[in-house]
Enzyme design. Structure first.
Site, PDB file in Angstrom:
ATOM      1  N   LYS A   1       0.826  -1.207   0.000  1.00 46.65           N
ATOM      2  CA  LYS A   1       0.000   0.000   0.000  1.00 46.65           C
ATOM      3  C   LYS A   1       0.866   1.265   0.000  1.00 46.65           C
ATOM      4  O   LYS A   1       2.078   1.205   0.251  1.00 46.65           O
ATOM      5  CB  LYS A   1      -0.951  -0.043   1.204  1.00 46.65           C
ATOM      6  CG  LYS A   1      -1.961  -1.216   1.140  1.00 46.65           C
ATOM      7  CD  LYS A   1      -2.981  -1.155   2.283  1.00 46.65           C
ATOM      8  CE  LYS A   1      -3.983  -2.302   2.192  1.00 46.65           C
ATOM      9  NZ  LYS A   1      -5.024  -2.227   3.251  1.00 46.65           N
TER      10      LYS A   1
ATOM     11  N   TYR B   1     -12.188  -2.656  -4.064  1.00 46.07           N
ATOM     12  CA  TYR B   1     -12.719  -2.858  -2.711  1.00 46.07           C
ATOM     13  C   TYR B   1     -14.248  -2.798  -2.692  1.00 46.07           C
ATOM     14  O   TYR B   1     -14.848  -2.478  -1.654  1.00 46.07           O
ATOM     15  CB  TYR B   1     -12.138  -1.820  -1.755  1.00 46.07           C
ATOM     16  CG  TYR B   1     -10.758  -2.178  -1.201  1.00 46.07           C
ATOM     17  CD1 TYR B   1     -10.578  -3.335  -0.431  1.00 46.07           C
ATOM     18  CD2 TYR B   1      -9.651  -1.366  -1.412  1.00 46.07           C
ATOM     19  CE1 TYR B   1      -9.334  -3.664   0.098  1.00 46.07           C
ATOM     20  CE2 TYR B   1      -8.402  -1.683  -0.886  1.00 46.07           C
ATOM     21  CZ  TYR B   1      -8.249  -2.832  -0.121  1.00 46.07           C
ATOM     22  OH  TYR B   1      -7.025  -3.153   0.417  1.00 46.07           O
TER      23      TYR B   1
ATOM     24  N   ASN C   1      -2.055   0.320   6.668  1.00 50.14           N
ATOM     25  CA  ASN C   1      -1.600  -0.966   7.217  1.00 50.14           C
ATOM     26  C   ASN C   1      -0.740  -1.780   6.261  1.00 50.14           C
ATOM     27  O   ASN C   1      -0.728  -3.011   6.302  1.00 50.14           O
ATOM     28  CB  ASN C   1      -2.781  -1.768   7.784  1.00 50.14           C
ATOM     29  CG  ASN C   1      -3.789  -2.172   6.738  1.00 50.14           C
ATOM     30  OD1 ASN C   1      -3.651  -1.820   5.572  1.00 50.14           O
ATOM     31  ND2 ASN C   1      -4.791  -2.919   7.154  1.00 50.14           N
TER      32      ASN C   1
ATOM     33  N   HIS D   1      -2.054  -5.409   1.374  1.00 52.78           N
ATOM     34  CA  HIS D   1      -3.316  -6.116   1.140  1.00 52.78           C
ATOM     35  C   HIS D   1      -2.976  -7.537   0.718  1.00 52.78           C
ATOM     36  O   HIS D   1      -1.985  -7.762   0.024  1.00 52.78           O
ATOM     37  CB  HIS D   1      -4.123  -5.458   0.005  1.00 52.78           C
ATOM     38  CG  HIS D   1      -5.187  -6.371  -0.534  1.00 52.78           C
ATOM     39  ND1 HIS D   1      -6.420  -6.477   0.050  1.00 52.78           N
ATOM     40  CD2 HIS D   1      -5.174  -7.263  -1.566  1.00 52.78           C
ATOM     41  CE1 HIS D   1      -7.134  -7.396  -0.624  1.00 52.78           C
ATOM     42  NE2 HIS D   1      -6.397  -7.876  -1.603  1.00 52.78           N
TER      43      HIS D   1
ATOM     44  N   GLU E   1      -9.200 -11.152  -7.904  1.00 51.05           N
ATOM     45  CA  GLU E   1      -8.303  -9.997  -7.705  1.00 51.05           C
ATOM     46  C   GLU E   1      -7.102 -10.050  -8.646  1.00 51.05           C
ATOM     47  O   GLU E   1      -6.660  -9.010  -9.154  1.00 51.05           O
ATOM     48  CB  GLU E   1      -7.853  -9.947  -6.240  1.00 51.05           C
ATOM     49  CG  GLU E   1      -9.013  -9.610  -5.303  1.00 51.05           C
ATOM     50  CD  GLU E   1      -8.599  -9.546  -3.841  1.00 51.05           C
ATOM     51  OE1 GLU E   1      -7.428  -9.832  -3.520  1.00 51.05           O
ATOM     52  OE2 GLU E   1      -9.454  -9.193  -3.012  1.00 51.05           O
TER      53      GLU E   1
HETATM   54  P1  RTP Z   1      -6.969  -5.994   3.067  1.00 48.16           P
HETATM   55  O1  RTP Z   1      -8.268  -6.346   2.379  1.00 48.16           O
HETATM   56  O2  RTP Z   1      -6.506  -4.597   2.765  1.00 48.16           O
HETATM   57  O3  RTP Z   1      -5.917  -7.041   2.831  1.00 48.16           O
HETATM   58  O4  RTP Z   1      -7.194  -6.015   4.639  1.00 48.16           O
HETATM   59  P2  RTP Z   1      -7.946  -7.116   5.504  1.00 48.16           P
HETATM   60  O5  RTP Z   1      -8.452  -8.217   4.634  1.00 48.16           O
HETATM   61  O6  RTP Z   1      -7.042  -7.479   6.632  1.00 48.16           O
HETATM   62  O7  RTP Z   1      -9.165  -6.276   6.089  1.00 48.16           O
HETATM   63  P3  RTP Z   1     -10.609  -5.975   5.428  1.00 48.16           P
HETATM   64  O8  RTP Z   1     -11.636  -6.324   6.423  1.00 48.16           O
HETATM   65  O9  RTP Z   1     -10.707  -6.605   4.075  1.00 48.16           O
HETATM   66  O10 RTP Z   1     -10.599  -4.387   5.281  1.00 48.16           O
HETATM   67  C1  RTP Z   1      -9.971  -3.752   4.185  1.00 48.16           C
HETATM   68  C2  RTP Z   1      -9.191  -2.566   4.687  1.00 48.16           C
HETATM   69  O11 RTP Z   1     -10.091  -1.594   5.197  1.00 48.16           O
HETATM   70  C3  RTP Z   1      -9.529  -0.949   6.321  1.00 48.16           C
HETATM   71  N1  RTP Z   1     -10.385  -1.156   7.486  1.00 48.16           N
HETATM   72  N2  RTP Z   1     -10.657  -0.201   8.322  1.00 48.16           N
HETATM   73  N3  RTP Z   1     -11.664   1.310  10.495  1.00 48.16           N
HETATM   74  C4  RTP Z   1     -11.982   0.023  10.399  1.00 48.16           C
HETATM   75  O12 RTP Z   1     -12.687  -0.545  11.187  1.00 48.16           O
HETATM   76  C5  RTP Z   1     -11.449  -0.716   9.265  1.00 48.16           C
HETATM   77  N4  RTP Z   1     -11.683  -1.986   9.004  1.00 48.16           N
HETATM   78  C6  RTP Z   1     -10.999  -2.258   7.882  1.00 48.16           C
HETATM   79  C7  RTP Z   1      -8.178  -1.569   6.596  1.00 48.16           C
HETATM   80  O13 RTP Z   1      -7.185  -0.711   6.054  1.00 48.16           O
HETATM   81  C8  RTP Z   1      -8.237  -2.878   5.834  1.00 48.16           C
HETATM   82  O14 RTP Z   1      -6.964  -3.268   5.405  1.00 48.16           O
HETATM   83 MG    MG Z   2      -9.585  -7.870   2.908  1.00 47.13          MG
END
Ligand code: RTP
Ligand code: MG
Length: 141
Positions: free
Chosen positions: A11, A51, A114, A117, A128
């Site tokens: 990112k 997304y 963070n 991804h 994806e």
């Molecule tokens: P990613 O898709 O980016 O790999 O991350 P992830 O699976 O660990 O998490 P996901 O639930 O898919 O969420 C995508 C991205 O959205 C942001 N996020 N913010 N503020 C919040 O509660 C929150 N929850 C998720 C994070 O940057 C996450 O990587």
């Molecule tokens: Mg995710």
């Protein structure tokens, strides 16, 4: 375990920190191979489409704005159990919860910025990978 492919994105925060190589090194040391790669400044439309599953979530617009705040490094990783292996290397979504030694524990600043991804399932990985790479740009190695 089966040979899998997964989509990884370094990112904008991690690209800005100049740790692309450190993150690639972790992929390689774990046995994952980079089989496609490109740096790209995402358009708003591309980030929203990528997304789209999160469209209704309260953090969606912040997520999209962050993902277009600078160039990202996008790669396809291949290896045995690549989807889960990459998620293990990444660590928890919130770096505060990420296990020591994971990419997010070491390089991420917040749940928004963070660092990486990674696809969360084999099904989403295929979607994806195809979102960013035509099949001819992914190399068997
Ligand atoms: P990613 O898709 O980016 O790999 O991350 P992830 O699976 O660990 O998490 P996901 O639930 O898919 O969420 C995508 C991205 O959205 C942001 N996020 N913010 N503020 C919040 O509660 C929150 N929850 C998720 C994070 O940057 C996450 O990587
Ligand atoms: Mg995710």
């Amino acid at each position: 375990m089966a040979l899998e492919r997964t989509l990884s994105i370094i990112k904008p925060d991690a690209v800005a920190k100049n740790v692309i190589g450190e993150i690639y090194s972790r992929f390689e040391k774990s046995g994952l191979k980079v089989v496609a790669s490109k740096m790209k400044q995402l358009s708003k439309q591309e980030a929203e489409g990528f997304y789209a599953v999160h469209r209704e979530r309260p953090f969606f617009s912040a997520l999209v704005e962050f993902m277009i705040s600078g160039p990202v490094m996008i790669q396809v990783l291949e290896g045995e159990g690549a989807v889960l292996k990459n998620r293990d290397l990444m660590g928890a979504t919130n770096p505060k919860d990420a296990a020591p030694g994971t990419i997010r524990a070491d390089f991420a600043d917040s749940i928004d910025a963070n660092a990486v991804h990674g696809s969360d399932s084999l099904e989403n990985a295929a979607i994806e990978v195809a979102y960013f790479f035509p099949a001819t740009d992914v190399y068997a190695r």
